[in-house]
Write a protein that holds these residues in place. Structure first.
Motif, short mmCIF file in Angstrom:
data_model
loop_
_atom_site.label_atom_id
_atom_site.label_comp_id
_atom_site.label_asym_id
_atom_site.label_seq_id
_atom_site.Cartn_x
_atom_site.Cartn_y
_atom_site.Cartn_z
N SER A 132 41.44 2.88 3.83
CA SER A 132 42.50 3.47 3.02
C SER A 132 42.85 4.88 3.48
O SER A 132 41.96 5.71 3.65
CB SER A 132 42.05 3.50 1.56
OG SER A 132 43.05 4.03 0.73
N CYS A 183 44.59 8.25 2.32
CA CYS A 183 44.92 8.87 1.05
C CYS A 183 45.65 10.19 1.27
O CYS A 183 45.16 11.07 1.97
CB CYS A 183 43.66 9.10 0.22
SG CYS A 183 44.02 9.79 -1.41
N CYS A 203 46.47 12.22 -1.34
CA CYS A 203 46.33 13.07 -2.53
C CYS A 203 45.94 14.49 -2.13
O CYS A 203 45.35 14.73 -1.08
CB CYS A 203 45.33 12.47 -3.52
SG CYS A 203 43.59 12.78 -3.16
N CYS A 253 42.15 15.09 -1.45
CA CYS A 253 41.70 14.70 -0.11
C CYS A 253 42.19 15.69 0.94
O CYS A 253 41.48 15.99 1.90
CB CYS A 253 42.16 13.28 0.24
SG CYS A 253 41.11 12.00 -0.49
N SER A 273 39.23 12.00 -9.62
CA SER A 273 40.25 11.73 -8.60
C SER A 273 41.62 12.02 -9.20
O SER A 273 41.76 12.26 -10.40
CB SER A 273 40.17 10.26 -8.15
OG SER A 273 40.55 9.41 -9.22
N HIS A 331 48.82 7.45 -2.85
CA HIS A 331 49.31 8.78 -3.26
C HIS A 331 50.38 9.31 -2.32
O HIS A 331 50.38 10.47 -1.92
CB HIS A 331 48.15 9.77 -3.42
CG HIS A 331 47.20 9.38 -4.50
ND1 HIS A 331 47.54 9.47 -5.83
CD2 HIS A 331 45.95 8.87 -4.45
CE1 HIS A 331 46.53 9.04 -6.56
NE2 HIS A 331 45.56 8.66 -5.75
#
Length: 127
Positions: free
Chosen positions: A26, A28, A30, A33, A65, A114
């Protein structure tokens, strides 16, 4: 024969051996991260807990998260690299930082999440 890969922190003191292929990989976007990696995104390979063995000392940091679920990150106390983490919403899996494998042939991400906080200068996700 089942494949085994080893992820390592920057100094090599914390290692994670992973048997088999990841359940998913995955990417990410966001902001958490981005801050954790110091990059524009993070990439995690998710393996069944039973297929992962950590070696060496680690410290942990837990935070919510972006979706509100708790995540516990394990990092090397010597160099600070986060190597693997546990997401409470996926209790049967452990996430391992793809970059920690140092394997240019590692499987590509199968999902991107995200996207609303994705850096605009990045090329479009292919997943």
């Amino acid at each position: 024969m089942e494949r085994e890969r080893t992820a390592r922190c920057a100094c090599g003191a914390l290692r994670v051996r992973c048997r088999g292929e990841p359940v998913k990989v995955s990417l990410c976007h966001c902001t958490a991260c981005q801050r954790r990696t110091g990059s524009a995104f993070g990439i995690a390979a998710f393996f069944p807990r039973a297929a992962v063995a950590a070696e060496g000392e680690s410290r942990s940091f837990e935070r919510p998260s972006d979706s509100g679920h708790r995540v516990r990150f394990h990092f090397c106390p010597a160099c600070g690299s986060s190597v693997f983490w546990e997401a409470r919403r996926m209790p049967g899996l452990l996430a391992v930082a793809v970059g920690a494998f140092g394997d240019r042939d590692f499987p590509a991400p199968t999902q991107a999440v995200h996207r609303e906080t994705r850096h605009r200068w990045l090329p479009p996700d292919r997943v």
